[in-house]
Write a protein that holds these residues in place. Structure first.
Motif, PDB file in Angstrom:
ATOM      1  N   VAL A  83       5.168 -10.855  24.767  1.00 60.66           N
ATOM      2  CA  VAL A  83       5.069 -12.095  24.128  1.00 60.66           C
ATOM      3  C   VAL A  83       6.625 -12.019  24.433  1.00 60.66           C
ATOM      4  N   ASN A  84       6.869 -11.142  25.878  1.00 56.79           N
ATOM      5  CA  ASN A  84       7.997 -11.447  26.588  1.00 56.79           C
ATOM      6  C   ASN A  84       7.475 -12.918  27.677  1.00 56.79           C
ATOM      7  N   LEU A  85       6.158 -13.060  27.670  1.00 57.11           N
ATOM      8  CA  LEU A  85       5.817 -14.155  28.471  1.00 57.11           C
ATOM      9  C   LEU A  85       6.136 -14.907  27.994  1.00 57.11           C
ATOM     10  N   PHE A  86       6.177 -15.800  26.712  1.00 56.51           N
ATOM     11  CA  PHE A  86       5.818 -16.098  25.614  1.00 56.51           C
ATOM     12  C   PHE A  86       7.961 -17.633  26.117  1.00 56.51           C
ATOM     13  N   ASP A  87       8.423 -16.579  26.304  1.00 58.09           N
ATOM     14  CA  ASP A  87       9.798 -17.190  27.151  1.00 58.09           C
ATOM     15  C   ASP A  87       9.903 -18.107  27.746  1.00 58.09           C
ATOM     16  N   THR A  88       9.911 -19.536  28.006  1.00 57.04           N
ATOM     17  CA  THR A  88      10.348 -20.092  28.637  1.00 57.04           C
ATOM     18  C   THR A  88      11.836 -20.301  29.721  1.00 57.04           C
ATOM     19  N   THR A  89      12.111 -20.057  28.820  1.00 59.86           N
ATOM     20  CA  THR A  89      13.768 -20.226  29.108  1.00 59.86           C
ATOM     21  C   THR A  89      14.210 -19.271  30.155  1.00 59.86           C
ATOM     22  N   ARG A  90      13.370 -17.663  29.947  1.00 59.12           N
ATOM     23  CA  ARG A  90      13.921 -16.242  31.145  1.00 59.12           C
ATOM     24  C   ARG A  90      13.324 -17.309  31.933  1.00 59.12           C
ATOM     25  N   ARG A  91      12.003 -17.955  32.208  1.00 61.26           N
ATOM     26  CA  ARG A  91      11.647 -18.602  33.875  1.00 61.26           C
ATOM     27  C   ARG A  91      12.606 -19.082  34.320  1.00 61.26           C
ATOM     28  N   ARG A  92      13.358 -20.464  33.453  1.00 65.15           N
ATOM     29  CA  ARG A  92      14.151 -21.545  34.318  1.00 65.15           C
ATOM     30  C   ARG A  92      15.192 -20.222  34.441  1.00 65.15           C
ATOM     31  N   ARG A  93      15.816 -19.414  33.765  1.00 57.58           N
ATOM     32  CA  ARG A  93      16.583 -18.302  34.078  1.00 57.58           C
ATOM     33  C   ARG A  93      16.865 -17.806  35.600  1.00 57.58           C
ATOM     34  N   LEU A  94      15.835 -17.480  36.137  1.00 59.42           N
ATOM     35  CA  LEU A  94      15.134 -17.026  36.948  1.00 59.42           C
ATOM     36  C   LEU A  94      14.926 -17.308  38.313  1.00 59.42           C
ATOM     37  N   ASN A  95      14.565 -18.837  37.383  1.00 52.83           N
ATOM     38  CA  ASN A  95      14.339 -19.953  39.496  1.00 52.83           C
ATOM     39  C   ASN A  95      15.998 -20.184  39.507  1.00 52.83           C
ATOM     40  N   ARG A  96      16.856 -20.797  38.717  1.00 55.75           N
ATOM     41  CA  ARG A  96      18.081 -20.842  39.267  1.00 55.75           C
ATOM     42  C   ARG A  96      18.349 -19.767  39.773  1.00 55.75           C
ATOM     43  N   ARG A  97      18.725 -18.119  38.995  1.00 56.89           N
ATOM     44  CA  ARG A  97      18.588 -17.168  39.923  1.00 56.89           C
ATOM     45  C   ARG A  97      18.383 -17.657  41.860  1.00 56.89           C
ATOM     46  N   ARG A  98      17.382 -17.756  41.975  1.00 53.71           N
ATOM     47  CA  ARG A  98      16.432 -17.788  43.339  1.00 53.71           C
ATOM     48  C   ARG A  98      17.729 -18.662  44.588  1.00 53.71           C
TER      49      ARG A  98
END
Length: 93
Positions: free
Chosen positions: A77-92
């Motif tokens: 279910v956590n893999l379906f969260d697209t906002t999480r991926r965007r936040r991780l990309n911005r931190r990088r």
């Protein structure tokens, strides 16, 4: 277009290439792919495997398999969260 507009467009293009190169390449060829936010193949595969483990754990009364299936379902279910991926990309960046 003015020079500042050209610079803005170039900046947007560079950001798009950096964020999702597969989408940008397809857009350049005239056959765009789905943006990264809408590609969820791995999430569906993980969810299918987790639900199969849960059903198998229920059918063959095996508590450990059922527990593993429930944990895998929570992770899927956590893999379906697209906002999480965007936040991780911005931190990088």
């Amino acid at each position: 277009m003015t020079e500042s507009d050209d610079e803005r467009i170039a900046d947007l293009e560079a950001a798009l290439w950096h964020d999702d190169p597969r989408f940008a390449r397809g857009l350049g060829k005239g056959r765009p792919r789905r943006p990264r936010e809408y590609r969820q193949g791995r999430a569906w595969l993980a969810m299918t495997l987790a639900l199969a483990a849960v059903v198998t754990g229920v059918m063959v009364p095996h508590g450990l398999l059922l527990a593993v299936g429930l944990v895998l379902a929570a992770l899927a279910v956590n893999l379906f969260d697209t906002t999480r991926r965007r936040r991780l990309n911005r931190r990088r960046l």
